[in-house]
Design an enzyme around this catalytic site. Structure first.
Site, PDB file in Angstrom:
ATOM      1  N   ARG A 124       0.569  -0.799  -0.363  1.00 41.55           N
ATOM      2  CA  ARG A 124       0.003   0.184   0.135  1.00 41.55           C
ATOM      3  C   ARG A 124       1.105   1.574   0.191  1.00 41.55           C
ATOM      4  O   ARG A 124       0.275   2.003  -0.721  1.00 41.55           O
ATOM      5  CB  ARG A 124      -1.003  -0.205   1.436  1.00 41.55           C
ATOM      6  CG  ARG A 124      -1.715   0.985   0.855  1.00 41.55           C
ATOM      7  CD  ARG A 124      -3.023   1.353   1.905  1.00 41.55           C
ATOM      8  NE  ARG A 124      -2.706   0.375   2.839  1.00 41.55           N
ATOM      9  CZ  ARG A 124      -2.334   0.088   4.671  1.00 41.55           C
ATOM     10  NH1 ARG A 124      -1.541   1.720   4.509  1.00 41.55           N
ATOM     11  NH2 ARG A 124      -2.442  -0.584   5.241  1.00 41.55           N
ATOM     12  N   TYR A 138     -15.951  19.474 -12.426  1.00 34.53           N
ATOM     13  CA  TYR A 138     -17.226  17.946 -12.607  1.00 34.53           C
ATOM     14  C   TYR A 138     -18.382  17.890 -12.027  1.00 34.53           C
ATOM     15  O   TYR A 138     -17.534  17.821 -10.173  1.00 34.53           O
ATOM     16  CB  TYR A 138     -15.652  17.095 -12.391  1.00 34.53           C
ATOM     17  CG  TYR A 138     -15.971  15.690 -12.723  1.00 34.53           C
ATOM     18  CD1 TYR A 138     -16.959  15.164 -13.641  1.00 34.53           C
ATOM     19  CD2 TYR A 138     -15.416  14.672 -11.750  1.00 34.53           C
ATOM     20  CE1 TYR A 138     -17.503  13.966 -13.480  1.00 34.53           C
ATOM     21  CE2 TYR A 138     -16.493  13.774 -12.008  1.00 34.53           C
ATOM     22  CZ  TYR A 138     -16.912  12.817 -12.413  1.00 34.53           C
ATOM     23  OH  TYR A 138     -17.350  11.233 -13.214  1.00 34.53           O
ATOM     24  N   ASP A 140      -7.265  20.924 -11.656  1.00 31.83           N
ATOM     25  CA  ASP A 140      -7.383  19.691 -12.295  1.00 31.83           C
ATOM     26  C   ASP A 140      -7.737  19.569 -13.408  1.00 31.83           C
ATOM     27  O   ASP A 140      -8.452  20.514 -14.626  1.00 31.83           O
ATOM     28  CB  ASP A 140      -8.565  19.371 -12.178  1.00 31.83           C
ATOM     29  CG  ASP A 140     -10.111  17.782 -12.750  1.00 31.83           C
ATOM     30  OD1 ASP A 140      -8.793  17.322 -14.032  1.00 31.83           O
ATOM     31  OD2 ASP A 140     -10.829  17.593 -12.349  1.00 31.83           O
ATOM     32  N   LYS A 199      -8.769   9.044 -17.951  1.00 35.28           N
ATOM     33  CA  LYS A 199      -8.896   9.932 -19.396  1.00 35.28           C
ATOM     34  C   LYS A 199      -7.620   9.682 -19.763  1.00 35.28           C
ATOM     35  O   LYS A 199      -7.162   8.969 -20.640  1.00 35.28           O
ATOM     36  CB  LYS A 199      -9.841  10.882 -19.181  1.00 35.28           C
ATOM     37  CG  LYS A 199     -10.936  11.616 -18.291  1.00 35.28           C
ATOM     38  CD  LYS A 199     -12.366  10.777 -18.436  1.00 35.28           C
ATOM     39  CE  LYS A 199     -12.780  10.278 -17.668  1.00 35.28           C
ATOM     40  NZ  LYS A 199     -13.282  11.107 -15.990  1.00 35.28           N
TER      41      LYS A 199
HETATM   42  C1  LIG Z   1     -12.517  16.843 -15.217  1.00 38.01           C
HETATM   43  C2  LIG Z   1     -12.562  15.447 -13.732  1.00 38.01           C
HETATM   44  N1  LIG Z   1     -11.959  15.220 -12.976  1.00 38.01           N
HETATM   45  C3  LIG Z   1     -12.379  14.107 -12.058  1.00 38.01           C
HETATM   46  C4  LIG Z   1     -12.493  12.891 -12.758  1.00 38.01           C
HETATM   47  C5  LIG Z   1     -13.050  11.891 -11.943  1.00 38.01           C
HETATM   48  O1  LIG Z   1     -12.178  11.349 -12.135  1.00 38.01           O
HETATM   49  P1  LIG Z   1     -12.402   9.251 -12.098  1.00 38.01           P
HETATM   50  O2  LIG Z   1     -13.531   9.111 -13.311  1.00 38.01           O
HETATM   51  O3  LIG Z   1     -11.566   8.703 -12.668  1.00 38.01           O
HETATM   52  O4  LIG Z   1     -12.745   9.479 -10.947  1.00 38.01           O
HETATM   53  C6  LIG Z   1     -13.779  13.226 -13.709  1.00 38.01           C
HETATM   54  C7  LIG Z   1     -14.372  11.728 -14.451  1.00 38.01           C
HETATM   55  O5  LIG Z   1     -14.939  12.454 -15.482  1.00 38.01           O
HETATM   56  C8  LIG Z   1     -13.277  14.621 -14.136  1.00 38.01           C
HETATM   57  O6  LIG Z   1     -13.356  14.341 -15.896  1.00 38.01           O
END
Ligand SMILES: Cc1ncc(COP(=O)(O)O)c(C=O)c1O
Ligand SMILES: Cc1ncc(COP(=O)(O)O)c(C=O)c1O
Lengths: 441, 377
Positions: B46, B98, B170, B195
């Protein structure tokens, strides 16, 4: 942090431990690779390996498949097809468990079988094999070996003396499975080995006969042919050794002096085992072999007992049944790591009928009922799986055999092959009973 | 080193024992210790894993950062970042963040007495006036999901420095290939590596990158203490993917530019959101802080009926959550990614029922344009 390069464990003599223990530990601890630190080996996943210098590269190529001259303590990894750590780790453990001097893995069981026979024979040579064999092995012999001018004689090896009638100076290999796929014929390994040793005594080294056994049905848990005098064991690792039905694999186990030839053969014909598959077999297949095989054998014994007492069943071939014609010989050679009788997890049987055609039709109904309506059994080829698998050899695994030759290959047109899995035996018995009720013979 | 060179080499020296060129999948949960208190620096899976360490180093270098800390999902990465804020403290967040981030902050973290202000951060004054005594962090997403608003990273980071706030960005939509927030003085970059970083729609993952030693120490601690770590196999797959990040991003961008251009001239389209269009309010800023415009386009068809028909008739674009994969996807933010956002807020953000988000893949552009064309006929 102190770095400890001299792994003190290297001096351990693993052979004094029981096999159950050895197949868990193997030689993760070795000078060949420094994975001593990792309790589970990494999955090697590189097609190619960095070489420090041209000289080292040249050295690597020179040493490859030259273990006789250079030993094998610190191989220079060059390219996955030549060798990489996951396969090497698995090969060491397979050699232990089959009591052989060396093991070499292949992409599939057929890769292993064609490799060992490929290094043992040349055009003009002959092979004597048992009448009943796995379908693709028959296909290899019937469809390809004529092309290479290698002659294959099928005989009844359950009587060892039959070898004498066909053996000649071109004979190079005695090849069989015991128990045989699918009818579970048992061949006396010790007696074959003894007879061949006698035949070999006057022969030149390069004309000697080798005894090669496909030990897939037994797995090393139930039988170790090299201890009984065989020269080579081959396996489909896809089956009981892999055990979970996730990966294909094969292995040849035998004398060290053949390792280099087999390495060359594997390199040039290319049937190498994928390292990710090797890792799975090394990490969860082999270490759980004893547990699985013990459980499957116990269940198979109960199922065979049940089937042999069932009014709709014509006969049951299972090495653990006292009524089976090969029971006595099975008892002497199918022995687990602790010395107990271990008749294995495969059962072959046929349903009753007034005519052979009706036997076959009842078998078809029975298997189709299982395929469509039963939870614990799956209609599928392969064996040695966590799931109980059922199949019809004459139309599936052995479909290469034309109907008119079925009898010669020891196959019953209505025969059903059952490979016992890890389910609760009561559940299997319940489903078998239901399926048998549903055929009206 | 150039981006692609780093992508292929950073963190991926040949394995020492065997020379293996590709990092092995180090499948071990634990490490043998030589003596009490003596080990090779690795104790438990971990806390440390060599495949994960290779991935962390690789992506850190791509973001021009010193430290990478990988997690089992983008949201696990975001939740690690928000764990840097303590009860009673306040965070300013892009109002069109998001939906999952919104849900995490508003539905869970408020329960731990964290306070959030939802602000249109594309205006610096809005951020300035939202700063309170207990403000600890400004959390932005640019371009934002799904309407692709652009926030000025450099000036937001400057404002944060002045006020001693953490500036977290982000960067999922752009990937480091098109935007490097740390170069613009942001403190923390987060990614859903699900992504573009992984890019093949087969691994859920997240990563945080920073240059600050102390922040790294805290995040490593959170990574181990909370335990949302990625599997070695997932790390290995993601490492495979970053090698083609540059190639993929170029193609995503090229395709999206053409599709946005095409869509903006169609009379069945009410509005196209794409930062590469001159009509986009963030166009100039986007050109300044990004080196491409990315692969995400949102299209408002004006009428829900048209949007629904479009979704139904597309053959190559698949209706599915997520984005950033090699295959083209489309989603309906109002009922999918942003369903957890209250309708009033959605409306304000431009997330109407007739809005469709396209994640443009790397298929042949003729086929993608053809698919769109036949879907609206
Ligand atoms: C801009 C953005 N940040 C964070 C996330 C969350 O990521 P995860 O689905 O890998 O937890 C997403 C998912 O769609 C996203 O589009
Ligand atoms: C006895 C036996 N040997 C060899 C094989 C071939 O193994 P593989 O399918 O791994 O090539 C099989 C496969 O069913 C088998 O049953």
């Amino acid at each position: 942090m102190k770095k400890n390069d001299e792994s003190k464990s290297i001096k351990i003599d693993e052979t004094k431990y029981s096999m159950d223990t050895q197949i868990i530990y193997g030689k993760n601890i070795s000078k060949k690779w420094d994975y001593s630190h990792h309790v589970t080996a990494p999955i090697s996943s590189s097609t190619t390996f960095r070489l420090d210098s041209v000289e080292r590269g040249a050295q690597g190529f020179q040493q490859f498949a030259n273990t006789e001259q250079f030993g094998e303590s610190s191989p220079i990894f060059i390219y996955d097809r030549l060798g990489e750590p996951n396969k090497d780790l698995l090969e060491e453990n397979l050699a232990y468990v089959e009591k052989g001097e060396m093991a070499l893995t292949f992409a599939t069981g057929m890769g292993a079988i064609s490799a060992v026979l490929g290094v043992l024979t040349s055009a003009g040579d002959e092979i004597i094999c048992h009448n009943t064999l796995y379908g693709c092995t028959i296909s290899l012999f019937d469809n390809w070996y004529p092309k290479y001018n290698i002659k294959v004689h099928y005989i009844d090896l359950t009587d060892t003396e039959n070898i004498r009638e066909l053996v000649n100076e071109n004979t190079r290999v005695i090849y069989f499975e015991s128990p045989a796929n699918p009818n579970l014929d048992i061949i006396d390994i010790k007696s074959v080995a003894k007879l061949v040793a006698g035949l070999n005594s006057g022969r030149e080294v390069n004309r000697k006969i080798s005894v090669v056994i496909d030990n897939t049905f037994s797995t090393p848990f139930c039988q170790r042919p090299i201890e009984l005098g065989a020269d080579f064991v081959v396996h489909s690792l896809t089956k009981g050794i892999g055990g979970f039905g996730t990966d294909m694999g094969g292995a040849v186990i035998g004398k060290k002096k053949y390792k280099d030839l087999l390495l060359l053969y594997r390199k040039d014909f290319g049937a190498v085992l994928n390292p990710k598959s090797a890792w799975g077999i090394l990490t969860y297949g082999l270490p759980s072999l004893s547990l699985r095989q013990r459980q499957q054998t116990n269940t198979a014994m109960r199922i065979a007992d049940y089937l042999s007492g069932h009014p709709k069943v014509e006969y049951v071939n299972y090495p653990g049944l006292k009524s089976y014609k090969f029971y006595d010989i099975a008892k002497t050679q199918m022995i687990d790591f602790d010395g107990n009788f271990a008749p294995g997890s495969m059962i072959y049987f046929s349903l009753k009928g007034k005519t052979p055609a009706e036997c076959k039709e009842n078998g078809r109904k029975f298997m189709d009922y299982i395929a469509g309506s039963v939870y614990t059994m799956t209609l599928a080829v392969s064996l040695g799986h966590t799931r109980t698998l059922i199949e019809h050899p004459a139309s599936m695994t052995h479909s290469v055999v034309p109907p008119e030759q079925l009898k010669d290959r020891g196959l019953d047109p209505g025969g059903v092959r059952l490979s016992i899995g890890l389910e609760n035996p009561d559940d299997l018995l319940m489903d078998l009973e239901e399926a048998l009720q549903n055929i009206n013979s | 080193m150039g981006f692609s060179t780093d992508a292929i080499h950073a963190g991926q020296e040949p394995e020492r024992a065997t020379g293996a060129l590709i990092t092995p999948i180090f499948m071990t949960t634990t490490y043998a210790q030589e003596e009490l208190g003596i080990n090779k620096g690795y104790e438990y899976g971990r806390r440390d894993n060599l495949t994960r360490a290779a991935l962390e180093k690789n992506i850190a270098v791509l973001e021009n950062g010193k430290y990478g800390i990988a997690f089992s999902s983008g949201l696990a990465a975001i939740s690690a970042v928000i764990h840097l804020v303590k009860a009673g403290e306040h965070v300013i967040v892009t109002d069109n963040v998001y939906g999952g981030t919104y849900r995490l902050f508003e539905k869970i973290m408020t329960g731990f007495n964290l306070q959030f202000s939802w602000v249109d951060v594309s205006s610096l004054e809005n951020v300035s006036s939202a700063i309170k005594e207990n403000t600890r962090m400004v959390y932005i997403e640019t371009p934002s999901n799904p309407t692709l608003n652009i926030t000025d990273i450099r000036s937001t980071a400057e404002l944060c420095k002045k006020n001693n706030l953490i500036c977290a960005v982000d960067n999922t939509f752009m990937s480091p290939y098109f935007q490097k927030p740390l170069n613009m003085n942001a403190d923390i970059v987060v990614h859903s590596s699900t992504k573009y970083l992984n890019g093949h729609s087969d691994v859920i993952g997240g990563i945080v990158i920073t240059n600050d030693k102390d922040t790294n120490k805290k995040l490593k601690f959170i990574q181990n203490a909370v335990g949302a770590v990625p599997s070695p196999f997932d790390c290995w797959l993601t490492l495979r993917s970053t090698k083609t990040l540059a190639l993929r991003m170029k193609q995503h961008n090229e395709n999206a530019v053409q599709i946005a251009d095409f869509l903006k001239n169609q009379n069945y389209v009410k509005h196209v959101y794409y930062p590469g269009l001159k009509s986009h309010p963030g166009y100039e800023l986007a050109k300044k802080q990004m080196t491409g415009f990315g692969g995400i386009i949102s299209v408002d068809f004006g009428e829900e009926e048209t949007a629904r028909r479009f979704i139904k008739k597309c053959k190559i674009f698949t209706l599915a959550e997520s984005l950033g994969g090699v295959e083209s996807l489309m989603s309906h933010p109002a009922t999918m990614s942003h369903a957890s956002v209250p309708p009033e807020r959605r409306e304000k953000m431009g997330i109407t029922n007739s809005l469709i988000r396209l994640s443009v893949g790397i298929e042949d552009i003729e086929d993608l344009l053809g698919d769109i064309d036949q879907a609206v006929q």
